[in-house]
Design an enzyme around this catalytic site. Structure first.
Site, PDB file in Angstrom:
ATOM      1  N   CYS A   1      11.744   6.716  -4.344  1.00  0.00           N
ATOM      2  CA  CYS A   1      13.159   6.526  -4.711  1.00  0.00           C
ATOM      3  C   CYS A   1      13.343   6.139  -6.177  1.00  0.00           C
ATOM      4  CB  CYS A   1      13.813   5.495  -3.800  1.00  0.00           C
ATOM      5  SG  CYS A   1      13.853   6.011  -2.082  1.00  0.00           S
TER       6      CYS A   1
ATOM      7  N   ASN B   1      20.960   8.117   1.352  1.00  0.00           N
ATOM      8  CA  ASN B   1      19.860   7.884   0.415  1.00  0.00           C
ATOM      9  C   ASN B   1      19.116   9.204   0.211  1.00  0.00           C
ATOM     10  OD1 ASN B   1      17.469   7.180  -0.847  1.00  0.00           O
ATOM     11  ND2 ASN B   1      17.106   5.358   0.399  1.00  0.00           N
TER      12      ASN B   1
ATOM     13  N   HIS C   1      20.492   3.638  -7.662  1.00  0.00           N
ATOM     14  CA  HIS C   1      19.939   4.328  -6.488  1.00  0.00           C
ATOM     15  C   HIS C   1      20.809   3.966  -5.292  1.00  0.00           C
ATOM     16  CE1 HIS C   1      17.376   5.885  -3.478  1.00  0.00           C
ATOM     17  NE2 HIS C   1      16.934   4.714  -3.060  1.00  0.00           N
TER      18      HIS C   1
END
Ligand code: UT7
Length: 321
Positions: free
Chosen positions: A111, A278, A248
């Site tokens: 990520c 996500n 993020h």
């Protein structure tokens, strides 16, 4: 001094939208739980014939068009879901763009991948070795999910985002355009809190994503607030000068908690987690492209990009638009 200036952004989301209500029909969850605990309402899922490289190429083409370029020197792709174990997704992207020279490689930091890729590309541009770069975050996390695990399958989606960087001579102050600073961190002690239970060098299989969500959550706010504070100091900026945080997008509560810890107005945080979920390395450039195209981010703005993910890895960058 040479600075890497963002001269174009682009993104791509697969057409198929998967809603919380649809998920609630297949696993023991509810729309209310997902919205309340994460802020996620829906996510995009790649079609069977769409590969990570296809998402990346669509985002790259949009970023190149915005930049007015049809070629760059360097392609860095951040992904944990490359089409193949090797070669690098970036070389597939290069080929699909019809280019036969230049430098193309992947960066693996899950990520946080886009922040890592940005830092690497910036370092390669400011030395003078390269003039332009495409930095892409692209993922098909839907293919890594255990669709029977309600603790993870509701959290992720597919997508891609890209930026074009060009090295330009600037005065060397915090009033410059471009990347003003970046800070990265890794701590491999936490590998077992967020990982995939397979791999080419162990099981010989791709594996599925596993996460101890509550423990990851506990680290996220502290780590992100810490690295954002570091990057501001390293870039000669104060929190009051930040126009937008482009984070993020893992969980709305993490975004709100981090803003609160830093004393930042939550209205200054770009939020796309509701619509994208996500998307791992794609989430920061996706959110960036949304806020550039809807007119929120304008020339002169100071942005903080930040992310945290498996490893653990985390990082932040300060950019003047
Ligand atoms: O991108 C990399 C970084 N990743 C992250 O930042 C993710 C960080 N973690 C999170 O976002 C949150 O921890 C989650 C959204 C994953 C979970 O939220 P939480 O508030 O931490 O919930 P929890 O894990 O503590 O679970 C609370 C309860 C549990 O039930 P019991 O044990 O209290 O009976 C879970 O089994 O919620 C249950 N639960 C669910 N219930 C309905 C877990 N997932 C679901 C679900 N639907 N989808």
């Amino acid at each position: 001094m040479r600075r890497s200036v963002v001269i174009g952004t682009g993104s791509y989301l697969p057409a198929r939208i998967l809603t919380n209500a649809e998920l609630a029909a297949t696993v023991d969850t509810t729309d209310e739980w997902i919205v309340e605990r994460t802020g996620i309402r829906e996510r995009h899922i790649a079609a069977d014939d769409e590969l990570t490289s296809d998402l990346a190429v669509a985002a790259a083409r949009a970023a190149l068009a915005a930049a007015g370029l049809d070629r760059v020197d360097l392609i860095v792709v951040a992904t944990a879901t490359p089409d193949q174990t090797f070669p690098a997704c970036a070389t597939v992207v290069q080929h699909k763009l019809g280019w036969t020279d230049g430098v193309a490689f992947d960066v693996a930091a899950v990520c946080s991948g886009f922040l890592y890729a940005l830092a690497v590309a910036d370092a390669m541009l400011v030395t003078g070795a390269y003039g332009t770069a495409l930095v892409i975050g692209a993922e098909t996390f839907s293919r890594l999910l255990d669709w029977s695990d309600r603790g993870t399958c509701v959290l992720f989606g597919d997508g891609a985002g890209a930026i074009v960087l060009r090295a330009e001579e600037q005065a060397g102050t915090s009033a410059d355009r471009g990347i003003l600073g970046h800070r990265l961190h890794s701590d491999g002690r936490y590998n077992d809190l967020l990982y995939v239970d397979g791999g080419p060098g162990s099981t010989g299989t791709v594996g599925k994503l596993r996460m101890k969500g509550r423990e990851v959550f506990r680290h996220a706010v502290t780590n992100l607030a810490g690295v954002m504070t570091e990057v501001l100091a390293a870039s000669g900026l104060s929190i009051g000068e930040v126009s937008w945080v482009v984070p993020h997008q893992a969980n709305l509560r993490i975004l709100e908690g981090t803003a609160k810890k830093l004393g930042l107005d939550p209205a200054r945080v770009v939020v796309t987690v509701d619509a994208h979920a996500n998307t791992s390395a794609a989430s920061v450039p996706l959110a960036l492209d949304v806020a550039v195209r809807d007119g929120r981010i304008v020339r002169g703005d100071v942005l903080i990009l930040e992310a945290m993910g498996g490893g653990f890895t985390w990082g932040a960058a300060a950019v003047r638009w």
